[in-house]
Design a protein around this motif. Structure first.
Motif, PDB file in Angstrom:
ATOM      1  N   GLY A   1       0.819  -1.198   0.000  1.00 39.32           N
ATOM      2  CA  GLY A   1       0.000   0.000   0.000  1.00 39.32           C
ATOM      3  C   GLY A   1       0.851   1.246   0.000  1.00 39.32           C
ATOM      4  O   GLY A   1       2.000   1.251  -0.444  1.00 39.32           O
ATOM      5  N   LEU A   2       0.291   2.308   0.546  1.00 30.45           N
ATOM      6  CA  LEU A   2       0.914   3.632   0.558  1.00 30.45           C
ATOM      7  C   LEU A   2       1.328   3.991   1.974  1.00 30.45           C
ATOM      8  O   LEU A   2       0.589   3.740   2.923  1.00 30.45           O
ATOM      9  N   VAL A   3       2.504   4.609   2.091  1.00 33.97           N
ATOM     10  CA  VAL A   3       2.889   5.183   3.369  1.00 33.97           C
ATOM     11  C   VAL A   3       3.107   6.672   3.169  1.00 33.97           C
ATOM     12  O   VAL A   3       3.719   7.103   2.186  1.00 33.97           O
TER      13      VAL A   3
ATOM     14  N   GLY B   1      13.655  10.397  -3.492  1.00 31.30           N
ATOM     15  CA  GLY B   1      14.006   9.700  -4.722  1.00 31.30           C
ATOM     16  C   GLY B   1      15.090   8.662  -4.506  1.00 31.30           C
ATOM     17  O   GLY B   1      15.029   7.550  -5.059  1.00 31.30           O
ATOM     18  N   GLN B   2      16.083   8.999  -3.710  1.00 33.60           N
ATOM     19  CA  GLN B   2      17.167   8.043  -3.434  1.00 33.60           C
ATOM     20  C   GLN B   2      16.644   6.812  -2.700  1.00 33.60           C
ATOM     21  O   GLN B   2      17.020   5.680  -3.013  1.00 33.60           O
ATOM     22  N   VAL B   3      15.772   7.035  -1.723  1.00 30.05           N
ATOM     23  CA  VAL B   3      15.207   5.913  -0.970  1.00 30.05           C
ATOM     24  C   VAL B   3      14.346   5.044  -1.884  1.00 30.05           C
ATOM     25  O   VAL B   3      14.420   3.807  -1.855  1.00 30.05           O
ATOM     26  N   ALA B   4      13.514   5.678  -2.709  1.00 29.52           N
ATOM     27  CA  ALA B   4      12.665   4.915  -3.625  1.00 29.52           C
ATOM     28  C   ALA B   4      13.517   4.087  -4.585  1.00 29.52           C
ATOM     29  O   ALA B   4      13.227   2.905  -4.836  1.00 29.52           O
TER      30      ALA B   4
ATOM     31  N   MET C   1      10.251   2.020   3.467  1.00 31.76           N
ATOM     32  CA  MET C   1      10.321   1.467   2.113  1.00 31.76           C
ATOM     33  C   MET C   1      10.921   0.063   2.091  1.00 31.76           C
ATOM     34  O   MET C   1      10.726  -0.683   1.130  1.00 31.76           O
ATOM     35  N   ALA C   2      11.626  -0.311   3.143  1.00 30.66           N
ATOM     36  CA  ALA C   2      12.178  -1.668   3.224  1.00 30.66           C
ATOM     37  C   ALA C   2      11.088  -2.699   3.494  1.00 30.66           C
ATOM     38  O   ALA C   2      11.293  -3.896   3.281  1.00 30.66           O
ATOM     39  N   GLU C   3       9.922  -2.226   3.939  1.00 31.19           N
ATOM     40  CA  GLU C   3       8.828  -3.149   4.263  1.00 31.19           C
ATOM     41  C   GLU C   3       8.045  -3.543   3.014  1.00 31.19           C
ATOM     42  O   GLU C   3       7.664  -2.673   2.214  1.00 31.19           O
ATOM     43  N   PRO C   4       7.752  -4.840   2.828  1.00 31.20           N
ATOM     44  CA  PRO C   4       6.911  -5.258   1.692  1.00 31.20           C
ATOM     45  C   PRO C   4       5.501  -4.685   1.749  1.00 31.20           C
ATOM     46  O   PRO C   4       4.807  -4.670   0.740  1.00 31.20           O
TER      47      PRO C   4
ATOM     48  N   PRO D   1       2.980   0.443   9.952  1.00 34.09           N
ATOM     49  CA  PRO D   1       4.333  -0.118  10.010  1.00 34.09           C
ATOM     50  C   PRO D   1       4.412  -1.276  10.993  1.00 34.09           C
ATOM     51  O   PRO D   1       3.634  -1.376  11.950  1.00 34.09           O
ATOM     52  N   SER D   2       5.362  -2.155  10.751  1.00 31.59           N
ATOM     53  CA  SER D   2       5.607  -3.246  11.693  1.00 31.59           C
ATOM     54  C   SER D   2       6.195  -2.685  12.982  1.00 31.59           C
ATOM     55  O   SER D   2       6.648  -1.531  13.042  1.00 31.59           O
TER      56      SER D   2
END
Length: 715
Positions: free
Chosen positions: A313-315, A411-414, A384-387, A341-342
């Protein structure tokens, strides 16, 4: 007479026209601001060969000018025709005779005037093109821009030419003014491969131009604006080519009012209006539909940058609690999931977010992000590391220079996680610091509206679902012998309507569960029939002139004994005789009363442009009031039928409502599939069809009424 549809052009057919090595301007002129002068001026960046044609001038500036096309040192790939309407046909004929690749016609005053003689002139141009293989754009066309060649074939000036990027989009528009208006997005950083307008489309139209871009390696997604098409199936074919090449197509359609939809006798006809039909046909083909022209470019750029969605989904990561709430509101409106988030990720967030912020989704980093420069990257990276998350949304609340680096971080994280970030421009400082940086970042998509952003994310997900469900060449579940038997029976029908009794027999031949009935002529026969089928029973008048029996008062339900049947028989005949004009009555149908269940409408119709369609929604007498339906091109497969049910606003009713048992969705989907094949197989005869209601309960599904409208052309 059936006319074969014009095939959609391949890229090779339009290569010389849209990617020429040489261009000739017929009507070249030194007169300032004339079409010929402006056209030459706007070709300054073109690296190909330019030839000028005008018998009045031996030279224009430092260029030779030739008296005719045949006097040129070569046959040009593309000719820009800037002369008036009276001279156009002669130039087009010369182009055809010489073997020119294509021509663009500026001149107006053709079919758009509504004058038959001007429409005939336009048709002559189209006929020359068809007979010779010369490809024509226009007339009444503003022209085009090929940014890859820095070529502007227009009297309108080109926009800024951006350096080649990995996320160029193509733009196609019937309206030239809208094309160049939308192309001004280049000024804020949007990168185009082409901007193509079609004008009156005597030959090349928007479908051909979309097909050209579908095979253009530098174009990653295609935006298309159109009003209407004589054959929209051609645009669907072009879109399918784009899909096959991994390119999304995003469409905005003008003229979406329903006044042009023909009146129909069935519920299905009134529910499947022109805009609903266009939208359903295009979305099921994987085309993204936008309702607002302001969303077209933003959504297309997003599609070019985003790639294929995952299951997440979206965060939302915001520096403003208010912006986070805005995002959540619009996410709910468009059905965009906002997972939480977890615990492990929450722990990371809480290291960086003050206690007056929020580590829930939407995450509020607060203005403390200014003092803690590492907090945004740390939080965004953990999320972003989370599925669970496919998209990172960073609202750009205030356009200050100090906020611009946040876009680069997003942008770098994405990019690091192979995902997409979105920047919703909340600030009223349009074009302020950060806008150009967002547009030119291959991993961040800019939206100027929170609503458009959420609509695009939802459409991105839907598109992936539709493409996964698509099964080309869906196989009919009905034996050929049964299909042929129904065709023969329809061949023998007269008039415009097949009444309930024979309609149910035909549908039963397709394996659709139908309630049994008996046609009777007297009260005594009705009582005998009721005894055979078992009480309680239903009585209905059978008449080709009373398609909506409930409205006419010619239906009686839940009759529990012979006396009730006799009384009902008399009453419904009296009600039928009050209908004006006086109806033809074939008798009275007697059928068992179905067990209670959820009432579903499954209908179909043959659209004059798209062909057979199937409609699904809540049924019964409230169907046109509720208007909760899903529409698709027929036939559909089982997975598509299930998806249609899942997209209903009232889909929760399928899971059990007010004591009713859950609907067997697989059995209902099977009935939908079979009805869709019925209208597809019998499209020559069937104009529209209603199965309303289809009763769904613990025992399965059972159709208790049916109506078939026949095509006048077939009878």
């Amino acid at each position: 007479m059936n006319i074969e549809p014009k095939p959609v052009h391949r890229r090779a057919d339009l290569q010389r026209l849209l990617s020429p090595s040489s261009v000739a301007i017929v009507g070249a002129s030194p007169t300032p601001n004339s079409f010929g002068e402006r056209a030459l001026r706007h070709l300054e960046g073109f690296a190909g060969r330019i030839h000028l044609v005008n018998a009045k001038y031996p030279r224009i500036g430092d260029r030779d000018c030739h008296p005719s096309l045949k006097a040129l040192p070569e046959v040009p790939d593309c000719v820009l025709i800037t002369v008036g309407r009276e001279s156009v046909e002669a130039v087009v004929r010369e182009c055809a005779a010489l073997g020119v690749g294509g021509a663009v016609i500026f001149a107006s005053g053709y079919a758009e005037t509504g004058k038959p003689e001007r429409a005939a002139q336009q048709e002559t141009l189209g006929r020359i093109a068809r007979d010779s293989g010369l490809r024509l754009i226009g007339p009444n066309c503003i022209g085009l821009i090929n940014y890859l060649q820095q070529m502007c074939l227009s009297f309108n000036p080109p926009q800024v030419l951006r350096a080649t990027t990995a996320h160029r989009i193509g733009l196609v528009s019937q309206s030239g003014a809208l094309a160049f208006s939308l192309a001004q997005a280049a000024e804020r950083g949007v990168c185009f491969s082409h901007v193509l307008s079609a004008g009156n489309s005597c030959d090349v139209d928007v479908a051909d131009q979309v097909a050209f871009l579908a095979e253009e390696p530098e174009c990653k997604a295609i935006a298309c604006v159109f009003e209407g098409l004589a054959d929209p199936i051609r645009l669907l074919e072009a879109a399918r080519r784009a899909t096959a090449n991994g390119k999304p197509v995003v469409v905005f359609k003008l003229a979406t009012g329903e006044s042009g939809a023909a009146a129909a006798m069935s519920h299905t006809g009134s529910l499947a209006g022109s805009t609903a039909t266009y939208r359903a046909a295009f979305e099921h083909a994987g085309v993204v539909w936008v309702d607002d022209v302001d969303a077209l470019i933003d959504t297309t750029v997003f599609m070019a940058k985003a790639g294929t969605p995952g299951n997440g989904g979206l965060v939302v990561v915001a520096t403003s609690g208010g912006a986070g709430v805005m995002a959540a509101d619009k996410a709910d409106l468009h059905g965009v999931a906002l997972p939480q988030p977890s615990d492990a990720t929450r722990a990371v967030l809480e290291q960086h977010i003050p206690d007056f912020g929020s580590s829930r989704n939407p995450c509020d980093l607060t203005a403390q992000v200014i003092a803690n420069g590492q907090s945004l990257e740390a939080c965004a990276d953990a999320l972003m590391a989370e599925p669970a998350f496919d998209v990172l949304l960073l609202p750009h609340v205030i356009a200050y220079d100090f906020a611009t680096p946040r876009i680069r971080i997003a942008g770098q994280v994405a990019r690091r996680h192979g995902k997409i970030a979105c920047n919703v421009w909340v600030s009223e400082f349009m074009g302020g610091p950060g806008m150009l940086e967002t547009e030119t970042d291959p991993n961040v998509a800019l939206f100027r509206s929170m609503d458009h952003c959420m609509a695009a994310i939802a459409a991105w997900k839907r598109r992936a679902t539709y493409l996964a469900l698509a099964a080309p060449g869906a196989r009919s579940p009905v034996a050929q012998a049964d299909r042929s038997s129904v065709t023969r029976e329809l061949d023998g029908c007269t008039g415009t309507t097949v009444t309930e009794g024979p309609a149910k027999r035909m549908l039963a031949a397709y394996g659709i569960p139908m309630v049994q009935d008996a046609l009777v002529q007297s009260a005594a026969e009705a009582v005998a029939a009721a005894g055979r089928c078992g009480y309680p029973v239903v009585l209905k008048v059978e008449s080709v002139d009373i398609p909506h029996k409930t409205d006419a008062g010619v239906v009686r339900l839940n009759l529990r004994d012979a006396a009730a049947v006799e009384t009902a028989f008399a009453h419904i005949l009296q009600a039928a005789q009050r209908v004006q004009p006086s109806p033809r009555i074939a008798g009275v149908l007697v059928q068992p009363m179905a067990q209670p269940g959820l009432e579903i409408l499954v209908g179909a119709r043959r659209d004059p442009m798209f062909g057979p369609l199937v409609v699904v929604g809540l049924g019964g007498v409230m169907v046109e009031l509720v208007k909760d339906t899903q529409l698709a091109l027929a036939p559909v497969n089982h997975a598509q039928a299930l998806h249609m049910l899942g997209q209903l606003r009232t889909r929760q009713a399928l899971d059990g409502f007010r004591g009713l048992p859950p609907v067997d969705r697989d059995k209902l989907a099977d009935a939908i599939v079979r009805i869709s094949h019925f209208v597809h197989d019998q499209a020559e005869h069937v104009a529209e069809l209603d199965v309303n209601p289809l009763i769904c309960n613990a025992d399965g599904v059972l159709a208790v009424d049916a109506l078939i409208g026949l095509s006048p052309a077939a009878h």
